[in-house]
Design a protein around this motif. Sequence first.
Motif, PDB file in Angstrom:
ATOM      1  N   GLU A  98       0.815  -1.205   0.000  1.00 29.52           N
ATOM      2  CA  GLU A  98       0.000   0.000   0.000  1.00 29.52           C
ATOM      3  C   GLU A  98       0.852   1.258   0.000  1.00 29.52           C
ATOM      4  OE1 GLU A  98      -3.011   0.043   2.927  1.00 29.52           O
ATOM      5  OE2 GLU A  98      -3.526  -2.055   2.663  1.00 29.52           O
ATOM      6  N   ARG A  99       2.089   1.141   0.466  1.00 27.92           N
ATOM      7  CA  ARG A  99       2.949   2.310   0.515  1.00 27.92           C
ATOM      8  C   ARG A  99       4.357   1.883   0.115  1.00 27.92           C
ATOM      9  NH1 ARG A  99       2.757   5.592   5.842  1.00 27.92           N
ATOM     10  NH2 ARG A  99       3.115   7.298   4.412  1.00 27.92           N
ATOM     11  N   ALA A 100       5.034   2.731  -0.571  1.00 31.70           N
ATOM     12  CA  ALA A 100       6.420   2.447  -0.953  1.00 31.70           C
ATOM     13  C   ALA A 100       7.186   3.751  -1.001  1.00 31.70           C
ATOM     14  CB  ALA A 100       6.472   1.773  -2.316  1.00 31.70           C
ATOM     15  N   GLN A 101       8.399   3.745  -0.457  1.00 31.61           N
ATOM     16  CA  GLN A 101       9.171   4.977  -0.441  1.00 31.61           C
ATOM     17  C   GLN A 101       9.489   5.443  -1.853  1.00 31.61           C
ATOM     18  OE1 GLN A 101      12.354   3.442   2.031  1.00 31.61           O
ATOM     19  NE2 GLN A 101      12.174   5.279   3.272  1.00 31.61           N
ATOM     20  N   SER A 102       9.596   6.735  -1.994  1.00 31.16           N
ATOM     21  CA  SER A 102      10.101   7.272  -3.241  1.00 31.16           C
ATOM     22  C   SER A 102      11.579   6.965  -3.324  1.00 31.16           C
ATOM     23  CB  SER A 102       9.900   8.790  -3.305  1.00 31.16           C
ATOM     24  OG  SER A 102      10.748   9.425  -2.381  1.00 31.16           O
ATOM     25  N   TYR A 103      12.106   6.950  -4.534  1.00 26.94           N
ATOM     26  CA  TYR A 103      13.539   6.717  -4.718  1.00 26.94           C
ATOM     27  C   TYR A 103      14.349   7.760  -3.950  1.00 26.94           C
ATOM     28  CZ  TYR A 103      18.070   7.277  -6.778  1.00 26.94           C
ATOM     29  OH  TYR A 103      19.404   7.470  -6.947  1.00 26.94           O
ATOM     30  N   PRO A 117       5.067   7.090  -3.581  1.00 27.63           N
ATOM     31  CA  PRO A 117       5.421   7.638  -4.883  1.00 27.63           C
ATOM     32  C   PRO A 117       4.274   8.444  -5.462  1.00 27.63           C
ATOM     33  CG  PRO A 117       6.081   5.342  -4.722  1.00 27.63           C
ATOM     34  CD  PRO A 117       5.247   5.640  -3.507  1.00 27.63           C
ATOM     35  N   GLN A 118       4.581   9.533  -6.121  1.00 26.57           N
ATOM     36  CA  GLN A 118       3.545  10.381  -6.675  1.00 26.57           C
ATOM     37  C   GLN A 118       2.698   9.595  -7.666  1.00 26.57           C
ATOM     38  OE1 GLN A 118       3.001  13.581  -5.651  1.00 26.57           O
ATOM     39  NE2 GLN A 118       4.489  12.942  -4.119  1.00 26.57           N
ATOM     40  N   TRP A 147       3.203   0.296 -11.591  1.00 25.84           N
ATOM     41  CA  TRP A 147       4.511   0.356 -12.232  1.00 25.84           C
ATOM     42  C   TRP A 147       4.786  -0.889 -13.057  1.00 25.84           C
ATOM     43  CZ3 TRP A 147       6.700   4.659 -13.107  1.00 25.84           C
ATOM     44  CH2 TRP A 147       6.562   5.722 -12.210  1.00 25.84           C
ATOM     45  N   PHE A 148       4.251  -2.026 -12.624  1.00 22.67           N
ATOM     46  CA  PHE A 148       4.453  -3.243 -13.402  1.00 22.67           C
ATOM     47  C   PHE A 148       3.691  -3.176 -14.720  1.00 22.67           C
ATOM     48  CE2 PHE A 148       5.271  -4.507  -9.053  1.00 22.67           C
ATOM     49  CZ  PHE A 148       6.490  -5.146  -9.185  1.00 22.67           C
ATOM     50  N   ILE A 149       2.491  -2.625 -14.672  1.00 28.10           N
ATOM     51  CA  ILE A 149       1.729  -2.433 -15.903  1.00 28.10           C
ATOM     52  C   ILE A 149       2.490  -1.480 -16.820  1.00 28.10           C
ATOM     53  CG2 ILE A 149      -0.432  -1.568 -16.880  1.00 28.10           C
ATOM     54  CD1 ILE A 149      -1.800  -2.338 -14.244  1.00 28.10           C
ATOM     55  N   TYR A 166       7.600  10.875 -11.399  1.00 34.13           N
ATOM     56  CA  TYR A 166       6.747  10.566 -10.257  1.00 34.13           C
ATOM     57  C   TYR A 166       7.452   9.884  -9.104  1.00 34.13           C
ATOM     58  CZ  TYR A 166       2.987  11.841 -13.390  1.00 34.13           C
ATOM     59  OH  TYR A 166       2.170  12.533 -14.244  1.00 34.13           O
ATOM     60  N   VAL A 167       8.582   9.228  -9.336  1.00 35.06           N
ATOM     61  CA  VAL A 167       9.315   8.570  -8.260  1.00 35.06           C
ATOM     62  C   VAL A 167      10.550   9.383  -7.879  1.00 35.06           C
ATOM     63  CG1 VAL A 167      10.508   6.479  -7.520  1.00 35.06           C
ATOM     64  CG2 VAL A 167       8.446   6.315  -8.931  1.00 35.06           C
ATOM     65  N   ASP A 168      11.410   9.673  -8.887  1.00 36.03           N
ATOM     66  CA  ASP A 168      12.563  10.521  -8.582  1.00 36.03           C
ATOM     67  C   ASP A 168      12.147  11.967  -8.343  1.00 36.03           C
ATOM     68  OD1 ASP A 168      14.041   8.282  -8.959  1.00 36.03           O
ATOM     69  OD2 ASP A 168      15.044   8.935 -10.780  1.00 36.03           O
ATOM     70  N   GLN A 169      10.919  12.311  -8.769  1.00 36.58           N
ATOM     71  CA  GLN A 169      10.340  13.640  -8.550  1.00 36.58           C
ATOM     72  C   GLN A 169      11.196  14.747  -9.167  1.00 36.58           C
ATOM     73  OE1 GLN A 169       9.158  14.128  -4.431  1.00 36.58           O
ATOM     74  NE2 GLN A 169       8.487  12.002  -4.286  1.00 36.58           N
TER      75      GLN A 169
END
Length: 212
Positions: A98-103, A117-118, A147-149, A166-169
């Motif tokens: 449900e939650r994952a840190q941004s890079y 992640p955004q 992200w897998f899709i 959206y991840v590295d922002q």
Amino acid sequence: MLNESQRNDDAMLVRRFQAHERTAFDQIDRRYRGRIERYLRGRLGSQDLAEELAQETLVKALTSLEQLENGAFLSSWLFRIAYRLLVDWTRRAGHVVERAQSYREATDSDSEHEAIPQPFSLPDGTCVESRSPDASMIEREQRDNLWFIAEEILTQNEFLVLWKKYVDQLRDEQIATELGKSKGAVRALATRARNKLKDVLIVRGVYDEAGG
């Protein structure tokens, strides 16, 4: 966020590895193992599991690093592998990510907070991750695995643009510099990628075009 010098160092390490200087991977391991473990530990709450998945991440990286086209993206590439393994593990364990840190937070040793992640904004402005709070478990898992899709259906450049946005922002101009493209080209890639995702999400029932 990595600075230009760090990205250049990563690119050099990848070039050395691809030139069959295998000791270069030892340096990659030393540079990233601790960061990957911190990222996974923050998500899993277990040092043992974090070490196990970090080791698996680096083994997978070792076997496929020859195919990495741009070594400056090494950090993002490694954390994508770690994230895929994290989702696979949580599926096997009966959980949903449900939650994952941004890079950016994952690589910040001083960060104490976990970030989401955004989410993608689809062409009509709908935010996929923040739709109905009463969504079913299946719908939530599909969103969690967006992200897998994306990796499945997008070109490499389309995926990289979304990941960096959206991840590295990163801002569009920063992405343009890293990819060697114009800012307009980056925006066009992002729009095309979001349109592709929207079409697939409609087919898979994650996004309702009529209801938004």
